[in-house]
Scaffold this motif. Structure first.
Motif, PDB file in Angstrom:
ATOM      1  N   ASP A   1     -29.226  13.683 -17.829  1.00  0.00           N
ATOM      2  CA  ASP A   1     -30.426  13.189 -18.509  1.00  0.00           C
ATOM      3  C   ASP A   1     -30.594  11.683 -18.320  1.00  0.00           C
ATOM      4  O   ASP A   1     -31.719  11.184 -18.206  1.00  0.00           O
ATOM      5  N   THR A   2     -29.498  10.955 -18.286  1.00  0.00           N
ATOM      6  CA  THR A   2     -29.554   9.495 -18.222  1.00  0.00           C
ATOM      7  C   THR A   2     -29.825   8.976 -16.816  1.00  0.00           C
ATOM      8  O   THR A   2     -30.637   8.059 -16.622  1.00  0.00           O
ATOM      9  N   TYR A   3     -29.179   9.562 -15.816  1.00  0.00           N
ATOM     10  CA  TYR A   3     -29.217   8.981 -14.475  1.00  0.00           C
ATOM     11  C   TYR A   3     -30.003   9.807 -13.461  1.00  0.00           C
ATOM     12  O   TYR A   3     -30.209   9.355 -12.329  1.00  0.00           O
ATOM     13  N   GLY A   4     -30.403  11.003 -13.829  1.00  0.00           N
ATOM     14  CA  GLY A   4     -31.138  11.841 -12.892  1.00  0.00           C
ATOM     15  C   GLY A   4     -30.305  12.175 -11.674  1.00  0.00           C
ATOM     16  O   GLY A   4     -29.103  12.455 -11.777  1.00  0.00           O
ATOM     17  N   GLU A   5     -30.929  12.114 -10.503  1.00  0.00           N
ATOM     18  CA  GLU A   5     -30.244  12.497  -9.266  1.00  0.00           C
ATOM     19  C   GLU A   5     -29.396  11.378  -8.682  1.00  0.00           C
ATOM     20  O   GLU A   5     -28.719  11.574  -7.664  1.00  0.00           O
ATOM     21  N   ASP A   6     -29.419  10.202  -9.305  1.00  0.00           N
ATOM     22  CA  ASP A   6     -28.649   9.074  -8.764  1.00  0.00           C
ATOM     23  C   ASP A   6     -27.145   9.259  -8.944  1.00  0.00           C
ATOM     24  O   ASP A   6     -26.352   8.719  -8.172  1.00  0.00           O
ATOM     25  N   ILE A   7     -26.762   9.988  -9.979  1.00  0.00           N
ATOM     26  CA  ILE A   7     -25.342  10.176 -10.296  1.00  0.00           C
ATOM     27  C   ILE A   7     -25.043  11.667 -10.407  1.00  0.00           C
ATOM     28  O   ILE A   7     -25.767  12.411 -11.074  1.00  0.00           O
ATOM     29  N   VAL A   8     -23.958  12.107  -9.771  1.00  0.00           N
ATOM     30  CA  VAL A   8     -23.480  13.485  -9.911  1.00  0.00           C
ATOM     31  C   VAL A   8     -22.522  13.529 -11.102  1.00  0.00           C
ATOM     32  O   VAL A   8     -21.538  12.775 -11.152  1.00  0.00           O
ATOM     33  N   PRO A   9     -22.775  14.392 -12.076  1.00  0.00           N
ATOM     34  CA  PRO A   9     -21.912  14.407 -13.267  1.00  0.00           C
ATOM     35  C   PRO A   9     -20.476  14.868 -12.998  1.00  0.00           C
ATOM     36  O   PRO A   9     -19.531  14.293 -13.523  1.00  0.00           O
ATOM     37  N   TRP A  10     -20.324  15.932 -12.193  1.00  0.00           N
ATOM     38  CA  TRP A  10     -18.999  16.581 -12.078  1.00  0.00           C
ATOM     39  C   TRP A  10     -18.719  16.932 -10.615  1.00  0.00           C
ATOM     40  O   TRP A  10     -19.540  17.565  -9.963  1.00  0.00           O
ATOM     41  N   GLY A  11     -17.563  16.544 -10.118  1.00  0.00           N
ATOM     42  CA  GLY A  11     -17.162  16.886  -8.756  1.00  0.00           C
ATOM     43  C   GLY A  11     -16.430  18.207  -8.707  1.00  0.00           C
ATOM     44  O   GLY A  11     -15.521  18.453  -9.518  1.00  0.00           O
TER      45      GLY A  11
ATOM     46  N   ILE B   1     -22.216  24.918 -11.706  1.00  0.00           N
ATOM     47  CA  ILE B   1     -23.069  24.884 -10.515  1.00  0.00           C
ATOM     48  C   ILE B   1     -24.517  25.214 -10.878  1.00  0.00           C
ATOM     49  O   ILE B   1     -25.449  24.496 -10.489  1.00  0.00           O
ATOM     50  N   ASP B   2     -24.703  26.295 -11.639  1.00  0.00           N
ATOM     51  CA  ASP B   2     -26.060  26.733 -11.987  1.00  0.00           C
ATOM     52  C   ASP B   2     -26.806  25.694 -12.814  1.00  0.00           C
ATOM     53  O   ASP B   2     -28.042  25.610 -12.753  1.00  0.00           O
ATOM     54  N   SER B   3     -26.077  24.887 -13.568  1.00  0.00           N
ATOM     55  CA  SER B   3     -26.709  23.877 -14.425  1.00  0.00           C
ATOM     56  C   SER B   3     -27.031  22.591 -13.668  1.00  0.00           C
ATOM     57  O   SER B   3     -27.606  21.664 -14.255  1.00  0.00           O
ATOM     58  N   GLY B   4     -26.666  22.546 -12.413  1.00  0.00           N
ATOM     59  CA  GLY B   4     -26.948  21.356 -11.621  1.00  0.00           C
ATOM     60  C   GLY B   4     -26.055  20.181 -11.945  1.00  0.00           C
ATOM     61  O   GLY B   4     -26.433  19.023 -11.738  1.00  0.00           O
ATOM     62  N   TYR B   5     -24.863  20.463 -12.442  1.00  0.00           N
ATOM     63  CA  TYR B   5     -23.952  19.388 -12.839  1.00  0.00           C
ATOM     64  C   TYR B   5     -23.044  18.925 -11.697  1.00  0.00           C
ATOM     65  O   TYR B   5     -22.373  17.896 -11.833  1.00  0.00           O
ATOM     66  N   CYS B   6     -23.010  19.699 -10.619  1.00  0.00           N
ATOM     67  CA  CYS B   6     -22.023  19.450  -9.564  1.00  0.00           C
ATOM     68  C   CYS B   6     -22.662  18.889  -8.299  1.00  0.00           C
ATOM     69  O   CYS B   6     -23.883  18.871  -8.143  1.00  0.00           O
ATOM     70  N   ASN B   7     -21.806  18.475  -7.383  1.00  0.00           N
ATOM     71  CA  ASN B   7     -22.216  18.159  -6.027  1.00  0.00           C
ATOM     72  C   ASN B   7     -22.918  19.363  -5.418  1.00  0.00           C
ATOM     73  O   ASN B   7     -22.659  20.514  -5.777  1.00  0.00           O
TER      74      ASN B   7
ATOM     75  N   SER C   1     -14.960   6.746  -6.065  1.00  0.00           N
ATOM     76  CA  SER C   1     -14.561   5.357  -5.840  1.00  0.00           C
ATOM     77  C   SER C   1     -15.766   4.450  -5.660  1.00  0.00           C
ATOM     78  O   SER C   1     -15.720   3.257  -5.988  1.00  0.00           O
ATOM     79  N   ALA C   2     -16.869   5.020  -5.135  1.00  0.00           N
ATOM     80  CA  ALA C   2     -18.087   4.240  -4.924  1.00  0.00           C
ATOM     81  C   ALA C   2     -18.958   4.153  -6.166  1.00  0.00           C
ATOM     82  O   ALA C   2     -19.941   3.408  -6.191  1.00  0.00           O
ATOM     83  N   GLY C   3     -18.647   4.940  -7.201  1.00  0.00           N
ATOM     84  CA  GLY C   3     -19.396   4.871  -8.447  1.00  0.00           C
ATOM     85  C   GLY C   3     -20.593   5.787  -8.529  1.00  0.00           C
ATOM     86  O   GLY C   3     -21.433   5.632  -9.422  1.00  0.00           O
ATOM     87  N   THR C   4     -20.673   6.792  -7.637  1.00  0.00           N
ATOM     88  CA  THR C   4     -21.820   7.710  -7.667  1.00  0.00           C
ATOM     89  C   THR C   4     -21.457   9.091  -8.209  1.00  0.00           C
ATOM     90  O   THR C   4     -22.301   9.979  -8.258  1.00  0.00           O
ATOM     91  N   LEU C   5     -20.218   9.268  -8.615  1.00  0.00           N
ATOM     92  CA  LEU C   5     -19.743  10.511  -9.213  1.00  0.00           C
ATOM     93  C   LEU C   5     -19.061  10.165 -10.529  1.00  0.00           C
ATOM     94  O   LEU C   5     -18.176   9.304 -10.567  1.00  0.00           O
ATOM     95  N   ALA C   6     -19.468  10.816 -11.612  1.00  0.00           N
ATOM     96  CA  ALA C   6     -18.999  10.412 -12.945  1.00  0.00           C
ATOM     97  C   ALA C   6     -17.623  10.953 -13.294  1.00  0.00           C
ATOM     98  O   ALA C   6     -16.812  10.239 -13.882  1.00  0.00           O
ATOM     99  N   MET C   7     -17.353  12.222 -12.969  1.00  0.00           N
ATOM    100  CA  MET C   7     -16.101  12.855 -13.379  1.00  0.00           C
ATOM    101  C   MET C   7     -15.619  13.818 -12.310  1.00  0.00           C
ATOM    102  O   MET C   7     -16.429  14.503 -11.674  1.00  0.00           O
ATOM    103  N   MET C   8     -14.319  13.898 -12.133  1.00  0.00           N
ATOM    104  CA  MET C   8     -13.733  14.928 -11.282  1.00  0.00           C
ATOM    105  C   MET C   8     -12.244  15.037 -11.573  1.00  0.00           C
ATOM    106  O   MET C   8     -11.623  14.109 -12.098  1.00  0.00           O
ATOM    107  N   ILE C   9     -11.695  16.181 -11.256  1.00  0.00           N
ATOM    108  CA  ILE C   9     -10.252  16.387 -11.330  1.00  0.00           C
ATOM    109  C   ILE C   9      -9.688  16.102  -9.948  1.00  0.00           C
ATOM    110  O   ILE C   9     -10.181  16.628  -8.944  1.00  0.00           O
ATOM    111  N   GLY C  10      -8.667  15.263  -9.883  1.00  0.00           N
ATOM    112  CA  GLY C  10      -8.129  14.894  -8.587  1.00  0.00           C
ATOM    113  C   GLY C  10      -6.706  14.391  -8.678  1.00  0.00           C
ATOM    114  O   GLY C  10      -6.125  14.283  -9.771  1.00  0.00           O
ATOM    115  N   PRO C  11      -6.111  14.060  -7.513  1.00  0.00           N
ATOM    116  CA  PRO C  11      -4.728  13.588  -7.475  1.00  0.00           C
ATOM    117  C   PRO C  11      -4.593  12.162  -7.975  1.00  0.00           C
ATOM    118  O   PRO C  11      -5.558  11.397  -8.022  1.00  0.00           O
TER     119      PRO C  11
END
Length: 422
Positions: A174-184, A232-238, A254-264
């Motif tokens: 809602d805040t960033y639209g398509e500029d930011i992906v919420p969840w990787g 995926i259906d909610s449009g929250y992912c890449n 790392s570039a600041g265009t993805l808000a959250m993800m699980i990673g190493p």
């Protein structure tokens, strides 16, 4: 003639002395193969060899560093010619156990060292009720959150439950639209099994039941896969989670265009300016479960071994896992310790040790963050012979369900049947 005989006697004495002093000088030799983790692995182990031999004058170490691209073929060749090492550092031991090549760990590990391992990492090397290897180092996965993005969307803390994940994702969208992906999300053939682990474990399911039997079609697992589909259906992912691997996702974070993800633990690039936090995975359980990864140290049998071999191997491991020495190696190579004392030590003293090949000190904050995750780690059931079929099967389930081909329960029922034959 007497002079010739005397010369021959002297020569024989020299040769006899040479048999005791040349080569190992009568010492017991341990052949060790270590995997190459970085450009400076050789240098660290050269120093270790010198230090160990100085402290154990009756033992000669023959340490060989082998690249990951070559180590499996090198070890296979050594085994085929009956020249396997005494000690091997590699990833995976099940095939060696099935071929009756390894010593049980409890035959050579000291009681003090066994008690010092993080319990889940010690237990991860169990097969058929026996521990067959020691964890040489650890890695884990955590939830990474760009806190500037979350706070800009009105979310003041990293989500701790799956419902909170959905709330945070919607706020970011809602805040960033398509500029930011919420969840990787990566459910690709590269690491889709990792995604299955993150979600299934933290919905109360998993690969196996309490008795170690396959339990792939549990209701909890079905709920977890349906949750992935909701993301995926909610449009929250890449946009392409079926083919996106974690690597471009990590770059996006790392570039600041993805808000959250699980990673190493090492996923954020060194030059990133993102203000992030790394924390426990969201869960519906009493406590979060993380995916743990560890390579192993194992000992090959040697029916013709000299007396004292097992004692020498015990000394090798006690020396390697000594708190400050082992901690130094973890900072040097950039991994996490699998022992409790080094975990506590590095959380406060990592700056005392340098990253391999640099003058850069370790970060106590880094080790404090990720060592805290280690006790909650679980592992892929790689010791089970059906593992590769299961690995590929859960990825296929995720992809079919998320693309609407069938329900999660139906897909998991099919996988359970194909794996168990029933």
């Amino acid at each position: 003639m007497k002079k010739i005989i005397a010369l021959l006697l002297v020569a024989a004495m020299v040769l006899s002395l040479g048999a005791c002093t040349n080569g190992n000088s009568g010492k017991l030799t341990l052949d060790v193969i270590i995997s190459q983790y970085g450009n400076y692995t050789q240098a660290w182990w050269n120093q270790f060899e010198a230090d160990f031999e100085a402290a154990n004058e009756d033992i000669d170490l023959n340490i060989e560093i082998v690249s990951w691209s070559d180590i499996y073929s090198v070890v296979t060749t050594r085994i085929s010619t009956q020249k396997q090492p005494d000690i091997l550092n590699i990833s995976g031991f099940a095939d060696y156990v099935l071929d009756d090549l390894l010593m049980p760990a409890e035959e050579y590990v000291s009681d003090e060292l066994q008690a010092n391992f993080i319990p889940s990492f010690w237990a991860s090397n169990e097969m058929d009720g026996t521990i067959w290897a020691l964890p040489i180092l650890a890695s884990c996965r955590a939830l990474f959150c760009n806190m500037d993005l979350l706070e800009g969307a009105g979310i003041t803390a990293a989500p701790t439950t799956w419902d909170e994940v959905l709330t945070a994702c919607q706020a970011i969208k809602d805040t960033y639209g398509e500029d930011i992906v919420p969840w990787g999300l990566d459910i690709s053939t590269d690491e889709g099994q990792a995604a299955f682990s993150y979600y299934s474990w933290n919905f109360g399911g998993g690969y196996v039941d309490a008795e170690g039997n396959w339990a792939l079609n549990s209701a909890e697992n079905a709920e977890a896969v349906e949750f992935i589909k909701t993301l995926i259906d909610s449009g929250y992912c890449n946009s392409a989670p079926y083919t996106d691997t974690r690597y471009p996702l990590q770059s996006a974070f790392s570039a600041g265009t993805l808000a959250m993800m699980i990673g190493p633990m090492n996923m954020v690039s060194a030059d990133s300016t993102v203000n992030y936090t790394a924390t426990d995975l969201p869960t519906n359980n009493d406590k979060s479960i993380a995916l743990g990864v560890c390579d192993q140290l194992m000992v090959f049998k040697d029916e013709k071994a000299e007396d004292g071999r097992t004692e020498a191997i015990t000394k090798f491991f006690d020396f390697f896992y000594e708190c400050e020495r082992y901690s130094e190696y973890m900072v040097y190579e950039g991994f996490l310790p699998a022992t409790q004392d080094s975990s506590a030590y590095l959380a406060e003293n990592a700056e005392n040790h340098m990253v391999g090949g640099t003058e850069t000190p370790g970060s106590s904050e880094y080790f404090a963050t990720f060592c805290a995750v280690l006790p909650n780690c679980q592992f892929y059931p790689m010791q089970k012979p059906e593992w590769m079929d299961v690995r590929n099967g859960v990825i296929d389930v995720e992809q079919k369900v998320c693309q609407g081909e069938m329900s999660a329960q139906e897909a998991l029922n099919q996988l359970q049947s194909s794996v168990t034959g029933g």
